[in-house]
Motif scaffolding. Structure first.
Motif, short mmCIF file in Angstrom:
data_model
loop_
_atom_site.label_atom_id
_atom_site.label_comp_id
_atom_site.label_asym_id
_atom_site.label_seq_id
_atom_site.Cartn_x
_atom_site.Cartn_y
_atom_site.Cartn_z
N ASN B 18 33.25 25.01 62.58
CA ASN B 18 32.14 25.96 62.76
C ASN B 18 31.52 25.82 64.14
O ASN B 18 31.19 26.81 64.80
CB ASN B 18 31.07 25.75 61.68
CG ASN B 18 31.55 26.24 60.33
OD1 ASN B 18 32.48 27.04 60.25
ND2 ASN B 18 30.95 25.74 59.27
N ALA B 19 31.35 24.56 64.57
CA ALA B 19 30.73 24.31 65.88
C ALA B 19 31.60 24.89 67.00
O ALA B 19 31.09 25.49 67.96
CB ALA B 19 30.52 22.81 66.09
N MET B 20 32.93 24.73 66.86
CA MET B 20 33.83 25.23 67.90
C MET B 20 33.84 26.76 67.93
O MET B 20 33.93 27.37 69.00
CB MET B 20 35.26 24.71 67.68
CG MET B 20 35.43 23.22 67.92
SD MET B 20 34.80 22.65 69.52
CE MET B 20 36.11 23.14 70.61
N HIS B 21 33.75 27.38 66.75
CA HIS B 21 33.69 28.85 66.73
C HIS B 21 32.38 29.34 67.33
O HIS B 21 32.36 30.34 68.06
CB HIS B 21 33.88 29.38 65.30
CG HIS B 21 35.31 29.46 64.89
ND1 HIS B 21 36.14 30.48 65.30
CD2 HIS B 21 36.07 28.62 64.15
CE1 HIS B 21 37.36 30.27 64.81
NE2 HIS B 21 37.34 29.15 64.12
N ARG B 22 31.30 28.62 67.03
CA ARG B 22 29.99 29.01 67.63
C ARG B 22 30.07 28.92 69.15
O ARG B 22 29.66 29.82 69.87
CB ARG B 22 28.86 28.12 67.10
CG ARG B 22 28.19 28.64 65.84
CD ARG B 22 26.83 27.99 65.64
NE ARG B 22 26.90 26.53 65.60
CZ ARG B 22 27.19 25.83 64.52
NH1 ARG B 22 27.42 26.42 63.37
NH2 ARG B 22 27.24 24.51 64.56
N LEU B 23 30.64 27.79 69.61
CA LEU B 23 30.77 27.59 71.06
C LEU B 23 31.67 28.67 71.68
O LEU B 23 31.34 29.23 72.74
CB LEU B 23 31.36 26.19 71.33
CG LEU B 23 31.69 25.85 72.78
CD1 LEU B 23 30.43 25.83 73.64
CD2 LEU B 23 32.39 24.49 72.89
N GLY B 24 32.76 28.96 71.00
CA GLY B 24 33.70 29.97 71.49
C GLY B 24 33.04 31.35 71.59
O GLY B 24 33.17 32.04 72.60
N ARG B 25 32.31 31.72 70.54
CA ARG B 25 31.65 33.03 70.53
C ARG B 25 30.58 33.10 71.61
O ARG B 25 30.45 34.13 72.29
CB ARG B 25 31.03 33.29 69.16
CG ARG B 25 32.06 33.57 68.10
CD ARG B 25 31.45 33.52 66.73
NE ARG B 25 32.36 34.02 65.72
CZ ARG B 25 32.12 33.99 64.42
NH1 ARG B 25 30.98 33.50 63.98
NH2 ARG B 25 32.99 34.47 63.56
N ALA B 26 29.82 32.01 71.75
CA ALA B 26 28.78 31.99 72.80
C ALA B 26 29.45 32.09 74.17
O ALA B 26 28.95 32.78 75.07
CB ALA B 26 27.95 30.72 72.69
N GLY B 27 30.58 31.38 74.32
CA GLY B 27 31.30 31.42 75.60
C GLY B 27 31.79 32.82 75.92
O GLY B 27 31.69 33.28 77.06
N VAL B 28 32.29 33.52 74.90
CA VAL B 28 32.76 34.90 75.08
C VAL B 28 31.58 35.80 75.47
O VAL B 28 31.68 36.61 76.41
CB VAL B 28 33.45 35.43 73.79
CG1 VAL B 28 33.61 36.94 73.83
CG2 VAL B 28 34.81 34.77 73.62
N ALA B 29 30.46 35.63 74.75
CA ALA B 29 29.28 36.46 75.06
C ALA B 29 28.85 36.24 76.51
O ALA B 29 28.56 37.20 77.25
CB ALA B 29 28.14 36.12 74.11
N GLY B 30 28.83 34.98 76.94
CA GLY B 30 28.45 34.65 78.32
C GLY B 30 29.41 35.28 79.32
O GLY B 30 29.01 35.83 80.35
N ALA B 31 30.72 35.19 78.99
CA ALA B 31 31.74 35.74 79.91
C ALA B 31 31.60 37.25 80.02
O ALA B 31 31.72 37.82 81.12
CB ALA B 31 33.13 35.36 79.42
#
Lengths: 235, 265
Positions: B18-31
């Protein structure tokens, strides 16, 4: 202001440097979390360093093609935007196609005639045109992965086999078309497969673990080098 | 690669996932914000903002091609890469770089795709590849004058143009191997590949006819040319995924493919 003035402007450099810092930060943070988790579930630092070393060496070969792409992109996009585009989603073919479509939409034949507005247009179109997969990943990637884990819990045998079908499908679809014409590409592909096949007994008989770690990279490098020879033979 | 106290099928940790998916989604949003914010900031500073209509006029043809292929990418890379798919998508060059690098890392670690082990190893491998590319492109800019003669040599250009067949050649035999990683072996796996191979060969052979029948050739302005395998391989992969998956499942259920798990230690 002309297109090329905007493309080489200090602000374009500054914004690109900030963007690349974000990518580096995100990547390092991602790796750090995974590294910690890998240690928690039983991997040793030595094993993880081996993964890093092998991944780094494997990256160098396809990276040559990316660097060649820089010299294709730079005349159209300028140095900072090429730097940014090669560090994020997309590829050289896409970037050139997107720039061409954007300039055509403006009725401009080439960058020498274009203004800063066209540069901003090219940058916007490149970003919007390719971000579909990123948006879709946010919507469905977690659901897909949860499904994969559920199948694994239900039937570990089928799960291992079922998972292998994803890689296999991609390889079948992308490889088969090469076999319909005798070309440099086909001979390069066959060379890569032959080298990878030839390395297997060598690895088995000599027990050289390092050779196993680099066998894909060696096969690929040899195949790429052979394409130069095939090109001159078929010319 | 043998892990300390390695279970037969590695357990999954939902909290980490879950933490990795949260990080991934936040990373995508930032990108996404960065990718859109960059031209906006430059447009405002240069007083050179193009109209939304012009942006859409140019972006829509690209979206028509790249949204379906983006969907396909997420569909077939996520089971292999897990939550590293976000990082791989943000940093791009998936098929010619991230995918083979991850595949190589999974192979040398002797683990199966779709496990937590594969997830963490993929993430480390994809991250390493991304950092190396950023470093090399940066070095290329700094050293562009001395490097240009080498990188523009005809031999280097030829080798670079053949990076895909070289890559597929190096990987393709793995598709037929009985070793699935983690000591899991699948005997008779090759049987499941015969029908999909014939089907893809058939589509390739009749590409021009099928492209004309579906009006795909005129859609991309290449009337009379086979464009399915060259322009739309993403669609073909989407269609072939269930074919390969269910053909394999049928043969597995009928006992034509045998899976052997490693013995517990």
């Amino acid at each position: 202001m002309t297109y090329l003035d905007a493309a080489q402007h200090w602000l374009t450099y500054a914004i690109v440097v900030a963007g690349i810092c974000y990518i580096v930060f995100l990547t390092v943070f991602h790796m750090r979390k995974s590294w910690k988790r890998a240690l928690e579930i039983g991997y040793t630092k030595k094993q993880l360093r081996k993964v890093v070393k092998s991944s780094a060496s494997y990256t160098l070969i396809p990276a040559i093609a990316i660097l060649v792409g820089f010299f294709n992109l730079a005349p159209t996009l300028g140095i900072p935007l090429s730097w940014w585009r090669l560090s994020v989603i997309g590829n050289t073919v896409y970037e050139i196609m997107a720039a061409d479509i954007a300039l055509n939409a403006s009725g401009v034949a080439n960058v020498a005639e274009a203004s800063a507005k066209e540069f901003v247009l090219v940058m916007s179109v490149m970003a919007i045109g390719i971000m579909g997969s990123m948006v879709i990943s946010v919507l469905i990637a977690k659901k897909i992965q949860s499904g994969v884990f559920k199948i694994r819990q239900r039937d570990p045998r089928w799960s291992a086999l079922g998972n292998s079908t994803f890689i296999t499908t991609v390889l079948i679809v992308l490889t088969i078309p090469y076999f319909f014409r005798v070309s440099v590409a086909l001979l390069t592909l066959v060379t890569g497969a032959a080298v990878s096949l030839a390395l297997r007994p060598v690895i088995r008989k000599t027990g050289l673990a390092w050779l196993n770690d680099f066998s894909l990279a060696i096969s690929m490098l040899t195949a790429m080098a052979s394409s130069v020879m095939w090109t001159s033979l078929l010319a | 690669m043998k892990r300390n106290k390695k279970p037969v099928i590695p357990h999954t940790n939902e909290r980490h996932m879950n933490a990795m998916h949260r990080l991934g989604r936040a990373g995508v949003a930032g990108a996404i914000l960065l990718m859109l914010g960059m031209p906006l900031a430059l447009g405002l500073y240069f007083d050179a903002l193009p109209s939304v209509g012009k942006i859409l006029q140019a972006a829509v043809p690209l979206l028509v091609v790249f949204v379906p292929s983006g969907f396909a990418e997420v569909l077939y890379y996520t089971p292999i890469m897990g939550s590293s798919v976000y990082l791989a998508l943000i940093t791009g060059e998936i098929i010619n770089l991230k995918w083979p690098v991850i595949n190589n890392a999974i192979k040398i670690s002797n683990i199966s795709p779709g496990t937590e082990d594969a997830e963490v190893i993929s993430s480390i491998a994809a991250g390493t590849a991304s950092l190396i590319v950023v470093a090399l492109v940066t070095a290329c800019i700094v050293l562009s004058i001395p490097l240009q003669p080498f990188l523009t040599m005809p031999a280097v250009r030829t080798a670079s143009a053949n990076v895909f067949p070289a890559l597929f050649g190096a990987m393709v035999l793995d598709a037929f191997k009985s070793d699935l990683g983690s000591g899991i072996r699948a005997s008779g796996r090759w049987k499941s590949l015969l029908f999909p191979l014939l089907l893809v060969a058939g589509v390739t052979f009749f590409d021009a006819e099928l492209s004309a029948f579906l009006h795909l050739d005129t859609l991309v302005g290449q009337a009379g040319t086979g464009v399915i395998m060259s322009v739309y391989p993403g669609f073909v992969i989407i269609l072939m995924l269930p074919v390969v998956y269910y053909t394999t499942k049928l043969l597995y259920k009928k006992g034509k493919i045998h899976i052997r798990l490693p013995e517990k230690t």
